[in-house]
Design an enzyme around this catalytic site. Structure first.
Site, PDB file in Angstrom:
ATOM      1  N   GLN A   1     -10.374  -2.322   2.388  1.00 54.99           N
ATOM      2  CA  GLN A   1      -9.893  -3.058   3.565  1.00 54.99           C
ATOM      3  C   GLN A   1      -9.781  -2.176   4.803  1.00 54.99           C
ATOM      4  OE1 GLN A   1      -6.002  -4.035   1.530  1.00 54.99           O
ATOM      5  NE2 GLN A   1      -5.241  -3.931   3.625  1.00 54.99           N
TER       6      GLN A   1
ATOM      7  N   LEU B   1       6.759   3.064   1.344  1.00 51.03           N
ATOM      8  CA  LEU B   1       7.641   1.894   1.451  1.00 51.03           C
ATOM      9  C   LEU B   1       8.785   2.109   2.433  1.00 51.03           C
ATOM     10  CD1 LEU B   1       7.690   1.008  -2.345  1.00 51.03           C
ATOM     11  CD2 LEU B   1       6.190   0.129  -0.561  1.00 51.03           C
ATOM     12  N   HIS B   2       9.189   1.030   3.066  1.00 56.83           N
ATOM     13  CA  HIS B   2      10.255   1.069   4.066  1.00 56.83           C
ATOM     14  C   HIS B   2      11.118  -0.189   3.924  1.00 56.83           C
ATOM     15  CE1 HIS B   2       7.737  -1.826   6.117  1.00 56.83           C
ATOM     16  NE2 HIS B   2       6.745  -0.959   6.139  1.00 56.83           N
TER      17      HIS B   2
ATOM     18  N   MET C   1       0.854  -1.191   0.000  1.00 54.64           N
ATOM     19  CA  MET C   1       0.000   0.000   0.000  1.00 54.64           C
ATOM     20  C   MET C   1       0.889   1.240   0.000  1.00 54.64           C
ATOM     21  SD  MET C   1      -3.458  -0.933   2.019  1.00 54.64           S
ATOM     22  CE  MET C   1      -2.880  -0.749   3.669  1.00 54.64           C
ATOM     23  N   GLY C   2       2.129   1.094  -0.445  1.00 51.26           N
ATOM     24  CA  GLY C   2       3.022   2.242  -0.555  1.00 51.26           C
ATOM     25  C   GLY C   2       3.614   2.671   0.776  1.00 51.26           C
TER      26      GLY C   2
ATOM     27  N   HIS D   1       9.476  -3.565   3.278  1.00 57.45           N
ATOM     28  CA  HIS D   1       9.131  -3.831   1.868  1.00 57.45           C
ATOM     29  C   HIS D   1      10.395  -4.153   1.078  1.00 57.45           C
ATOM     30  CE1 HIS D   1       5.708  -1.048   3.026  1.00 57.45           C
ATOM     31  NE2 HIS D   1       5.069  -2.114   2.600  1.00 57.45           N
TER      32      HIS D   1
ATOM     33  N   GLY E   1       4.989 -10.378   4.142  1.00 55.97           N
ATOM     34  CA  GLY E   1       5.710 -10.387   5.409  1.00 55.97           C
ATOM     35  C   GLY E   1       4.876 -10.988   6.532  1.00 55.97           C
TER      36      GLY E   1
HETATM   37  O1  PAF Z   1      -0.239  -5.849   3.633  1.00 54.21           O
HETATM   38  C1  PAF Z   1      -0.618  -4.894   2.921  1.00 54.21           C
HETATM   39  O2  PAF Z   1       0.075  -3.895   2.726  1.00 54.21           O
HETATM   40  C2  PAF Z   1      -1.989  -4.951   2.256  1.00 54.21           C
HETATM   41  O3  PAF Z   1      -2.908  -5.586   3.089  1.00 54.21           O
HETATM   42  C3  PAF Z   1      -1.966  -5.617   0.871  1.00 54.21           C
HETATM   43  C4  PAF Z   1      -1.580  -7.083   0.939  1.00 54.21           C
HETATM   44  C5  PAF Z   1      -1.002  -4.862  -0.037  1.00 54.21           C
HETATM   45  C6  PAF Z   1      -3.352  -5.537   0.246  1.00 54.21           C
HETATM   46  O4  PAF Z   1      -3.794  -4.220   0.134  1.00 54.21           O
END
Ligand code: PAF
Length: 290
Positions: A68, A40-41, A37-38, A44, A157
């Site tokens: 979600q 990033l760190h 979901m961006g 990721h 993760g």
């Molecule tokens: O873990 C996440 O960042 C989110 O739940 C995912 C898997 C990218 C789905 O939006």
């Protein structure tokens, strides 16, 4: 193996049409996928590095999935830093960064955002009842992304331990030909589990947050020495001793079916999972107990 020429020509696809043409250029390469979901760190980065090492080409998605989030403010305040994410992903050697619009993932007139998934009952505990609809929304976007990206492998993760178990369940149940790769939790040097939400912590709360990991590590010494309920009570007490932190829950669960246990011998593999508020930022963590 990974083709180095992709490092310098990472494609950024901001629409479905752009992604489809970029995906075509990968041909029949073995594709690794890291959904995000961006914001990033290093957590990721560890997934992307592993995907780059194990696949011919890597796709990273960057999409804050509205379906979600059960909390509107959480969705609105979720950090969004696409330009920084692009540079970050390119430096790690991904082939494509897919940062779609909501209408690419959930086009009007389709039911992708209404689908109800069989989650095998794995959503009945832990985060499930506390974040109603979260795991179904996660399944909506992950299946949609799998259908668009068509990866051979997807990397997740263990920080989102329950999410990972649910993904493994529906991938098997829906017969997706995708290998799900479990990756260990990445932590800061002080033990805090890396999360995009850490960016929202004030300096005082960031300084307090490693106390979560330090506290739950102490639970390991309690295994078998007192009732499970007592160990949970003591762990909550340890976490909440730090004034910036407030525990929402600590559970000790069977690592395989995610059910909370009341006795240490109830399952061969146990895990502690927790959610803790640092001010208004909700942090989750988990560790293996046995
Ligand atoms: O873990 C996440 O960042 C989110 O739940 C995912 C898997 C990218 C789905 O939006």
């Amino acid at each position: 193996m990974f083709a180095p020429d992709f490092c310098t020509i990472m494609k950024v696809a901001k629409t479905l049409a752009d992604f489809e043409s970029a995906r075509k250029s990968l041909g029949d390469k073995k594709v690794g996928f890291v959904p995000t979901m961006g914001a990033l760190h290093e957590g990721h980065a560890s997934l992307i590095r592993r995907a780059v090492a194990e696949c011919d080409a890597v796709v990273v998605s960057d999409f804050v999935n509205p379906t979600q989030f059960n909390n509107k403010t959480d969705f609105e305040t979720y950090p969004r830093i696409l330009d920084q994410d692009c540079a970050f992903v390119e430096a790690l050697g991904a082939a494509i960064l897919f940062a779609p619009r909501v209408e690419d993932i959930y086009p009007a007139g389709t039911d992708y955002n209404k689908k109800v998934f069989d989650l095998g009952g794995l959503d009945l505990y832990g985060e499930g009842p506390r974040r109603p609809g979260h795991f179904n929304g996660m399944a909506q976007v992950v299946t949609r992304l799998f259908d668009i990206v068509r990866p051979d492998r997807a990397y997740f993760g263990e920080k989102d331990f329950q999410q990972l178990a649910i993904i493994e369940y529906f991938v098997k149940n829906l017969h997706y030909p995708i290998e799900i790769v479990r990756c260990p939790i990445a932590r800061a040097e002080d033990g805090l589990a890396l999360s995009s939400r850490n960016k929202l912590l004030t300096p005082a709360r960031r300084a307090a947050a490693p106390h979560i990991y330090a506290s739950i590590m102490k639970t390991r010494d309690m295994v078998g020495k007192m009732p499970v309920s007592e160990a949970i009570r003591k762990t909550v007490e340890l976490i909440d001793a730090q004034p910036e932190l407030k525990t929402e829950y600590v559970e000790i669960i069977n690592s395989l079916n995610l059910r909370p246990v009341s006795d240490w011998n109830e399952a061969e593999h146990l895990r502690l999972t927790c959610a803790v508020y640092a001010g208004d930022v909700r942090l989750i963590d988990n560790i293996e107990l046995k």
